[in-house]
Design an enzyme around this catalytic site. Structure first.
Site, PDB file in Angstrom:
ATOM      1  N   SER A 145      72.998  -7.180  20.867  1.00 13.21           N
ATOM      2  CA  SER A 145      71.617  -7.175  20.206  1.00 13.21           C
ATOM      3  C   SER A 145      71.718  -6.715  18.867  1.00 13.21           C
ATOM      4  O   SER A 145      72.655  -5.981  18.419  1.00 13.21           O
ATOM      5  CB  SER A 145      71.015  -6.175  20.983  1.00 13.21           C
ATOM      6  OG  SER A 145      69.722  -5.591  20.294  1.00 13.21           O
ATOM      7  N   TYR A 158      69.842   2.267  25.355  1.00 14.33           N
ATOM      8  CA  TYR A 158      70.053   0.735  25.372  1.00 14.33           C
ATOM      9  C   TYR A 158      70.838   0.086  24.095  1.00 14.33           C
ATOM     10  O   TYR A 158      71.942  -0.566  24.266  1.00 14.33           O
ATOM     11  CB  TYR A 158      68.724  -0.139  25.515  1.00 14.33           C
ATOM     12  CG  TYR A 158      68.895  -1.422  25.158  1.00 14.33           C
ATOM     13  CD1 TYR A 158      69.455  -2.323  25.964  1.00 14.33           C
ATOM     14  CD2 TYR A 158      68.462  -2.181  24.028  1.00 14.33           C
ATOM     15  CE1 TYR A 158      69.544  -3.590  25.825  1.00 14.33           C
ATOM     16  CE2 TYR A 158      68.507  -3.500  23.698  1.00 14.33           C
ATOM     17  CZ  TYR A 158      69.167  -4.326  24.849  1.00 14.33           C
ATOM     18  OH  TYR A 158      69.275  -5.571  24.682  1.00 14.33           O
TER      19      TYR A 158
HETATM   20  N1  LIG Z   1      65.212 -10.816  24.965  1.00 11.26           N
HETATM   21  C1  LIG Z   1      65.643 -10.164  23.780  1.00 11.26           C
HETATM   22  O1  LIG Z   1      64.943  -9.911  22.788  1.00 11.26           O
HETATM   23  C2  LIG Z   1      66.993  -9.715  23.571  1.00 11.26           C
HETATM   24  C3  LIG Z   1      67.331  -9.102  22.495  1.00 11.26           C
HETATM   25  C4  LIG Z   1      68.638  -8.831  22.191  1.00 11.26           C
HETATM   26  C5  LIG Z   1      69.764  -8.860  23.603  1.00 11.26           C
HETATM   27  N2  LIG Z   1      69.057  -9.162  24.344  1.00 11.26           N
HETATM   28  C6  LIG Z   1      70.055  -9.189  25.632  1.00 11.26           C
HETATM   29  O2  LIG Z   1      70.299 -10.655  26.043  1.00 11.26           O
HETATM   30  C7  LIG Z   1      70.707 -10.396  27.658  1.00 11.26           C
HETATM   31  C8  LIG Z   1      69.790 -11.310  28.333  1.00 11.26           C
HETATM   32  O3  LIG Z   1      68.473 -10.867  28.384  1.00 11.26           O
HETATM   33  P1  LIG Z   1      67.047 -11.795  28.529  1.00 11.26           P
HETATM   34  O4  LIG Z   1      66.468 -11.324  27.140  1.00 11.26           O
HETATM   35  O5  LIG Z   1      67.443 -13.019  28.842  1.00 11.26           O
HETATM   36  O6  LIG Z   1      66.190 -11.143  29.725  1.00 11.26           O
HETATM   37  P2  LIG Z   1      65.916 -11.288  31.045  1.00 11.26           P
HETATM   38  O7  LIG Z   1      65.011 -12.604  31.155  1.00 11.26           O
HETATM   39  O8  LIG Z   1      65.262 -10.028  31.612  1.00 11.26           O
HETATM   40  O9  LIG Z   1      67.167 -11.645  31.827  1.00 11.26           O
HETATM   41  C9  LIG Z   1      68.137 -10.632  32.452  1.00 11.26           C
HETATM   42  C10 LIG Z   1      69.224 -11.505  33.169  1.00 11.26           C
HETATM   43  O10 LIG Z   1      70.001 -10.407  33.523  1.00 11.26           O
HETATM   44  C11 LIG Z   1      70.048 -10.326  35.098  1.00 11.26           C
HETATM   45  N3  LIG Z   1      70.218  -9.154  35.767  1.00 11.26           N
HETATM   46  C12 LIG Z   1      69.412  -8.070  35.381  1.00 11.26           C
HETATM   47  N4  LIG Z   1      69.861  -6.968  36.149  1.00 11.26           N
HETATM   48  C13 LIG Z   1      70.902  -7.407  36.765  1.00 11.26           C
HETATM   49  C14 LIG Z   1      71.960  -6.833  37.711  1.00 11.26           C
HETATM   50  N5  LIG Z   1      71.770  -5.729  38.155  1.00 11.26           N
HETATM   51  N6  LIG Z   1      72.770  -7.915  38.712  1.00 11.26           N
HETATM   52  C15 LIG Z   1      72.775  -9.010  38.265  1.00 11.26           C
HETATM   53  N7  LIG Z   1      71.944  -9.619  37.317  1.00 11.26           N
HETATM   54  C16 LIG Z   1      71.030  -8.834  36.464  1.00 11.26           C
HETATM   55  C17 LIG Z   1      68.609 -11.022  35.576  1.00 11.26           C
HETATM   56  O11 LIG Z   1      68.471 -11.405  36.697  1.00 11.26           O
HETATM   57  P3  LIG Z   1      68.016 -10.881  38.237  1.00 11.26           P
HETATM   58  O12 LIG Z   1      66.839  -9.842  37.784  1.00 11.26           O
HETATM   59  O13 LIG Z   1      67.611 -12.148  39.269  1.00 11.26           O
HETATM   60  O14 LIG Z   1      69.034  -9.951  38.617  1.00 11.26           O
HETATM   61  C18 LIG Z   1      68.503 -11.991  34.521  1.00 11.26           C
HETATM   62  O15 LIG Z   1      69.162 -13.188  34.940  1.00 11.26           O
HETATM   63  C19 LIG Z   1      70.566  -9.070  27.837  1.00 11.26           C
HETATM   64  O16 LIG Z   1      71.900  -8.418  27.955  1.00 11.26           O
HETATM   65  C20 LIG Z   1      69.659  -8.567  26.808  1.00 11.26           C
HETATM   66  O17 LIG Z   1      70.188  -7.019  26.713  1.00 11.26           O
HETATM   67  C21 LIG Z   1      67.753  -9.629  24.728  1.00 11.26           C
END
Ligand SMILES: NC(=O)c1ccc[n+]([C@@H]2O[C@H](COP(=O)([O-])OP(=O)(O)OC[C@H]3O[C@@H](n4cnc5c(N)ncnc54)[C@H](OP(=O)(O)O)[C@@H]3O)[C@@H](O)[C@H]2O)c1
Length: 200
Positions: A145, A158
């Site tokens: 991130s 985080y």
């Molecule tokens: N969106 C942003 O602004 C942003 C910025 C920087 C970095 N990121 C990073 O990008 C990555 C993806 O996040 P996203 O933005 O796409 O958010 P998201 O839509 O909430 O996706 C998160 C994914 O992780 C899965 N997950 C969460 N907890 C889990 C668990 N205990 N076991 C298995 N799967 C799990 C969720 O699926 P289930 O709930 O179905 O398990 C979902 O598929 C993360 O590592 C996040 O920290 C996001």
């Protein structure tokens, strides 16, 4: 990356039921890469599976699993090995944030985040890297991130987990420099996914 190099290969993507994980899945499928998608919500995984296999004509398998549990990385690795699948691309994407002052955030949530964002990423990398090195082919993409690059009040833990992902991935990639296995780290900025709802 050469456009055709992933055709017929197989990628394991964690957190592929929503957000960035679905985008990675579509991008890899468009390059002809077969997929194994992991997350907890089976219904969403099934929808993604159906959409991608219909559209891109690649094999899409799904595994519904809570990856924050200590035994999950080994269980996933063994399930994939038993099915006779080789993982050529590992995308460590599953992760979440908890928003709030450190003194207020519940330890249970925080511990789950530390486990998922750091321990599971490290353990899955260790397990699948070994086979990639045996085949001298592989790509690992770890999702950090922009928060990884500085202390972030209200996302203190985080962001610290993402600093871990960043520094671990950069060091690992250096260690791999004489091999045909690469480790890349992606640091997204604020992106509209379920992340913000989950983080509160
Ligand atoms: N969106 C942003 O602004 C942003 C910025 C920087 C970095 N990121 C990073 O990008 C990555 C993806 O996040 P996203 O933005 O796409 O958010 P998201 O839509 O909430 O996706 C998160 C994914 O992780 C899965 N997950 C969460 N907890 C889990 C668990 N205990 N076991 C298995 N799967 C799990 C969720 O699926 P289930 O709930 O179905 O398990 C979902 O598929 C993360 O590592 C996040 O920290 C996001």
């Amino acid at each position: 990356m050469d456009g055709d190099i992933l055709r017929g290969k197989r990628a394991l993507i964690t957190g592929a039921s929503s957000g960035l994980g679905v985008a990675f899945a579509k991008d890899l499928a468009a390059r002809g890469c077969n997929l194994i998608l992991v997350a907890r919500r089976d219904d969403l995984l099934r929808n993604v599976q159906r959409e991608i296999s219909d559209r891109y004509k690649v094999e899409v398998e799904i595994v519904s699993m809570d990856l924050s549990a200590a035994e999950s990385p080994t269980a996933l690795y063994e399930q994939i090995k038993k099915a006779g699948r080789a993982v050529d691309v590992l995308v460590n994407n599953a992760g979440f944030g908890v928003y709030g002052e450190f003194k207020d955030v519940s330890w249970k949530k925080e511990k789950e985040m530390l486990d998922l964002n750091m321990i599971t990423v490290t353990h899955l990398t260790k397990l699948f890297l070994s086979d990639m090195l045996d085949r001298n082919f592989g790509y690992i993409l770890n999702v950090a991130s922009t928060g990884a690059y500085q202390a972030t009040p209200l996302y203190a833990i985080y962001s610290a987990t993402k600093s871990f992902v960043l520094l671990f991935s950069e060091a690992l990639n250096y260690e791999l420099k004489n091999t045909n296995v690469k480790c890349t780290v992606l640091s997204p900025g604020v992106t509209e996914t379920e992340f913000h709802k989950v983080a509160g």
